[in-house]
Design a protein around this motif. Structure first.
Motif, PDB file in Angstrom:
ATOM      1  N   GLU A   1     -21.803  14.034  33.758  1.00  0.00           N
ATOM      2  CA  GLU A   1     -21.248  12.989  32.632  1.00  0.00           C
ATOM      3  C   GLU A   1     -20.094  13.776  31.641  1.00  0.00           C
ATOM      4  O   GLU A   1     -20.999  14.639  30.957  1.00  0.00           O
ATOM      5  CB  GLU A   1     -22.418  12.260  32.099  1.00  0.00           C
ATOM      6  N   VAL A   2     -19.087  13.259  31.782  1.00  0.00           N
ATOM      7  CA  VAL A   2     -18.024  14.175  31.025  1.00  0.00           C
ATOM      8  C   VAL A   2     -17.895  13.534  29.484  1.00  0.00           C
ATOM      9  O   VAL A   2     -18.004  12.286  29.359  1.00  0.00           O
ATOM     10  CB  VAL A   2     -16.486  14.019  31.705  1.00  0.00           C
ATOM     11  N   ASN A   3     -18.108  14.254  28.564  1.00  0.00           N
ATOM     12  CA  ASN A   3     -17.955  13.591  27.383  1.00  0.00           C
ATOM     13  C   ASN A   3     -16.733  13.035  26.983  1.00  0.00           C
ATOM     14  O   ASN A   3     -15.671  13.250  27.738  1.00  0.00           O
ATOM     15  CB  ASN A   3     -18.208  14.689  26.357  1.00  0.00           C
ATOM     16  N   ALA A   4     -16.687  12.018  26.282  1.00  0.00           N
ATOM     17  CA  ALA A   4     -15.499  11.298  25.979  1.00  0.00           C
ATOM     18  C   ALA A   4     -14.399  12.211  25.141  1.00  0.00           C
ATOM     19  O   ALA A   4     -14.834  13.264  24.456  1.00  0.00           O
ATOM     20  CB  ALA A   4     -15.698   9.875  24.906  1.00  0.00           C
TER      21      ALA A   4
ATOM     22  N   VAL B   1      -9.050   9.296  21.242  1.00  0.00           N
ATOM     23  CA  VAL B   1      -9.600   8.032  21.764  1.00  0.00           C
ATOM     24  C   VAL B   1      -8.790   6.866  20.910  1.00  0.00           C
ATOM     25  O   VAL B   1      -8.345   5.930  21.402  1.00  0.00           O
ATOM     26  CB  VAL B   1     -10.870   7.893  21.469  1.00  0.00           C
ATOM     27  N   ILE B   2      -8.675   7.069  19.435  1.00  0.00           N
ATOM     28  CA  ILE B   2      -8.112   5.866  18.502  1.00  0.00           C
ATOM     29  C   ILE B   2      -6.641   5.917  18.932  1.00  0.00           C
ATOM     30  O   ILE B   2      -5.924   4.907  18.969  1.00  0.00           O
ATOM     31  CB  ILE B   2      -8.286   6.570  17.092  1.00  0.00           C
ATOM     32  N   LYS B   3      -5.894   7.082  19.278  1.00  0.00           N
ATOM     33  CA  LYS B   3      -4.830   6.959  19.670  1.00  0.00           C
ATOM     34  C   LYS B   3      -4.246   6.347  20.853  1.00  0.00           C
ATOM     35  O   LYS B   3      -3.303   5.519  20.838  1.00  0.00           O
ATOM     36  CB  LYS B   3      -4.015   8.509  19.797  1.00  0.00           C
ATOM     37  N   ASP B   4      -4.997   6.514  21.868  1.00  0.00           N
ATOM     38  CA  ASP B   4      -5.028   5.962  23.312  1.00  0.00           C
ATOM     39  C   ASP B   4      -5.384   4.363  23.135  1.00  0.00           C
ATOM     40  O   ASP B   4      -4.571   3.539  23.732  1.00  0.00           O
ATOM     41  CB  ASP B   4      -6.077   6.462  24.236  1.00  0.00           C
ATOM     42  N   PHE B   5      -6.259   4.093  22.398  1.00  0.00           N
ATOM     43  CA  PHE B   5      -6.575   2.630  22.123  1.00  0.00           C
ATOM     44  C   PHE B   5      -5.132   1.834  21.479  1.00  0.00           C
ATOM     45  O   PHE B   5      -5.123   0.657  22.020  1.00  0.00           O
ATOM     46  CB  PHE B   5      -7.797   2.491  21.163  1.00  0.00           C
ATOM     47  N   PHE B   6      -4.924   2.355  20.522  1.00  0.00           N
ATOM     48  CA  PHE B   6      -3.738   1.634  19.906  1.00  0.00           C
ATOM     49  C   PHE B   6      -2.423   1.608  20.859  1.00  0.00           C
ATOM     50  O   PHE B   6      -1.550   0.779  20.513  1.00  0.00           O
ATOM     51  CB  PHE B   6      -3.341   2.385  18.388  1.00  0.00           C
ATOM     52  N   THR B   7      -2.167   2.687  21.568  1.00  0.00           N
ATOM     53  CA  THR B   7      -1.377   2.602  22.698  1.00  0.00           C
ATOM     54  C   THR B   7      -1.374   1.319  23.474  1.00  0.00           C
ATOM     55  O   THR B   7      -0.388   0.668  23.710  1.00  0.00           O
ATOM     56  CB  THR B   7      -1.160   4.059  23.479  1.00  0.00           C
TER      57      THR B   7
ATOM     58  N   ASN C   1      -2.669   6.229  34.158  1.00  0.00           N
ATOM     59  CA  ASN C   1      -3.903   6.237  34.881  1.00  0.00           C
ATOM     60  C   ASN C   1      -5.026   6.407  33.733  1.00  0.00           C
ATOM     61  O   ASN C   1      -6.137   5.894  33.746  1.00  0.00           O
ATOM     62  CB  ASN C   1      -3.881   7.119  36.022  1.00  0.00           C
ATOM     63  N   ARG C   2      -4.779   7.579  32.928  1.00  0.00           N
ATOM     64  CA  ARG C   2      -5.704   7.957  32.051  1.00  0.00           C
ATOM     65  C   ARG C   2      -5.954   6.899  30.840  1.00  0.00           C
ATOM     66  O   ARG C   2      -6.977   6.729  30.203  1.00  0.00           O
ATOM     67  CB  ARG C   2      -5.238   9.223  31.136  1.00  0.00           C
ATOM     68  N   LEU C   3      -5.217   5.730  30.821  1.00  0.00           N
ATOM     69  CA  LEU C   3      -5.496   4.595  30.002  1.00  0.00           C
ATOM     70  C   LEU C   3      -5.873   3.438  30.629  1.00  0.00           C
ATOM     71  O   LEU C   3      -6.061   2.385  29.856  1.00  0.00           O
ATOM     72  CB  LEU C   3      -3.983   4.351  29.129  1.00  0.00           C
ATOM     73  N   ALA C   4      -6.203   3.551  31.908  1.00  0.00           N
ATOM     74  CA  ALA C   4      -6.617   2.299  32.890  1.00  0.00           C
ATOM     75  C   ALA C   4      -8.054   1.788  32.299  1.00  0.00           C
ATOM     76  O   ALA C   4      -8.066   0.385  32.012  1.00  0.00           O
ATOM     77  CB  ALA C   4      -6.728   2.748  34.132  1.00  0.00           C
ATOM     78  N   GLY C   5      -8.930   2.563  31.767  1.00  0.00           N
ATOM     79  CA  GLY C   5      -9.934   2.180  31.352  1.00  0.00           C
ATOM     80  C   GLY C   5     -10.186   1.264  29.923  1.00  0.00           C
ATOM     81  O   GLY C   5     -10.561   0.389  29.840  1.00  0.00           O
ATOM     82  N   THR C   6      -9.213   2.119  29.187  1.00  0.00           N
ATOM     83  CA  THR C   6      -9.007   1.360  28.057  1.00  0.00           C
ATOM     84  C   THR C   6      -8.453  -0.044  28.111  1.00  0.00           C
ATOM     85  O   THR C   6      -8.632  -1.039  27.372  1.00  0.00           O
ATOM     86  CB  THR C   6      -8.078   2.241  27.063  1.00  0.00           C
TER      87      THR C   6
END
Length: 431
Positions: A206-209, A215-221, A347-352
């Motif tokens: 299980e890879v850490n976040a 994380v915050i930057k990706d969320f606001f993107t 793709n890296r932002l798909a989960g968000t």
């Protein structure tokens, strides 16, 4: 030859254990959906227990979403940082503990707290399934896990509503809640055991976040992307009838309008969930060859008329069951909004992106599930039964559910501004 045979058997064993591990997430999702819809089949009993009206009853149910909906913004990070077997096991216990609060408490405030705990634990169910899939299964199975997971959740709601309605009528609502509360304990043990056993012999890690700043930057993107909001709003409006009607007010509506028994009303209302289960699989298959925008427009448009028939056109028991199945099936086009959200980000932002769409989708429960209860109390003439529970008329109920066709009309209008030609999502079609 023996070594080769032994290796094949080992691979088969590992595959079987991986399936068991992922199945533990399905078990939890099935369980939490039963808890989510459980108040719908014991409305009169809970109102009598706490001496409250429809508005307060609706408010109590909504406390589930006060926990569930905001948690969608952070559950992804939590399951990335903490081992999933601990997260899901504790979440299952929270669900059971919350149900115990509702069954044992004579305080309305504590019952709301119990409903909040149910939502808090349930918030991890869907994300947990996808996390387990990423750990134990190849990428090519993610779509199947998502589709079958959705179908299983709605089957849980349908089976739960039918079964609970029957048990409440024969045994009693108090006993039902006790059984559901206790079930959280063995479920937590099963989840922990299956994931632990499934991890043996596999190179799962299980890879850490990502770092907090990333994380915050990706969320606001993702948050600034208008297409994600369009997908989420469509999801919210399309899911609103299910979370408002099927999950809470449908049983009491059919009992009042058609004078059905609690078992009959539960059976009819549960058909909406069966429709969702069937439709989710069909829509997933159609989306491979048919454009998402077309499916959204057709599904939302037909849903308007099916909803009007289901709510306002007099029908017999079997015709009503068929209408509910059709409504659930056409409503299931909502599942395509997650693909909409994913298609316009990296793709890296798909989960968000999926998390934000799900947050907007589930906000329909937080914002609107209690609204029919408020409408009922506004129209109430003050009549009560022998237990002191308010009695609402047929016309009261029909007025209270007008929010459903209104939401579907708004949804259809918004889909007209979606153009995914060339596999892109656009707010406005270019001529």
């Amino acid at each position: 030859m023996d070594n080769k045979s032994s290796q094949n058997q080992s691979n088969n064993k590992i595959t079987f254990l991986a399936i068991l591990a992922v199945s533990s997430g399905f078990f939890f999702y099935f369980y939490e959906y039963i808890l989510r819809i459980s108040p719908s089949v014991m409305e009169d009993e809970l109102m009598a227990k706490f001496q409250v009206g429809a508005a307060a009853f609706g408010a109590m149910s909504v406390w589930y979403y006060y926990a569930y909906t905001p948690m969608q913004l952070i559950v992804g990070t939590i399951v990335d940082k903490i081992k999933i077997k601990y997260v899901l096991s504790i979440a299952a216990l929270l669900c059971g503990f919350g149900t115990f609060f509702i069954s044992m408490s004579d305080s309305f405030a504590l019952a709301c707290t119990g409903r909040f705990l149910q939502g808090l634990g349930s918030a991890f169910a869907w994300v947990g399934i996808m996390k387990l899939a990423s750990m134990f299964l190849p990428d090519k199975y993610f779509g199947a896990v998502s589709g079958y997971g959705s179908a299983l959740g709605f089957l849980g709601a349908a089976a739960g509503q039918m079964t609970i309605g029957h048990v409440v009528a024969t045994v009693g609502w108090y006993e039902v809640l006790h059984i559901l509360a206790i079930a959280g304990i063995p479920l937590a043990i099963i989840i922990f055991t299956l994931i632990t056993v499934g991890s043996k012999g596999r190179n799962t890690q299980e890879v850490n976040a990502t770092a907090e700043s990333s994380v915050i930057k990706d969320f606001f993107t993702v948050l600034k992307n208008p297409y994600i909001w369009i997908a989420g709003i469509i999801a919210e409006l399309m899911f609103l009838p299910t979370t408002v009607f099927a999950e809470l007010w449908g049983v009491s509506y059919f009992r009042t309008v058609y004078n059905f028994s609690i078992e009959q009303a539960s059976n009819v209302s549960s058909m909406i969930f069966f429709g969702w289960a069937i439709g989710s699989i069909i829509v997933g298959s159609l989306s491979i060859k048919v454009r998402t925008s077309i499916l959204l427009r057709v599904g939302s448009f037909i849903s308007i008329f099916v909803a009007l028939m289901m709510l306002y056109l007099p029908m017999n028991y079997y015709a009503l069951c068929a209408a509910c199945i059709a409504f659930g099936a056409f409503s299931s086009i909502e599942v395509l909004t997650f693909a909409m959200g994913m298609s316009v980000v990296e793709n890296r932002l798909a989960g968000t992106a999926v998390a934000l769409v799900n947050f907007l989708c589930m906000s329909s429960g937080m914002l609107f599930q209690g609204l029919p209860g408020k409408f009922l109390e506004l129209a109430w003439d003050g009549a009560k039964n022998a237990e002191g529970t308010p009695i609402y008329s047929v016309s009261d109920y029909k007025q209270a559910v007008t929010i459903i066709p209104i939401a579907l009309v708004l949804c259809f209008i918004i889909t007209l501004f979606v153009d995914d030609k060339n596999k892109r999502i656009k707010l406005f079609s270019k001529k």
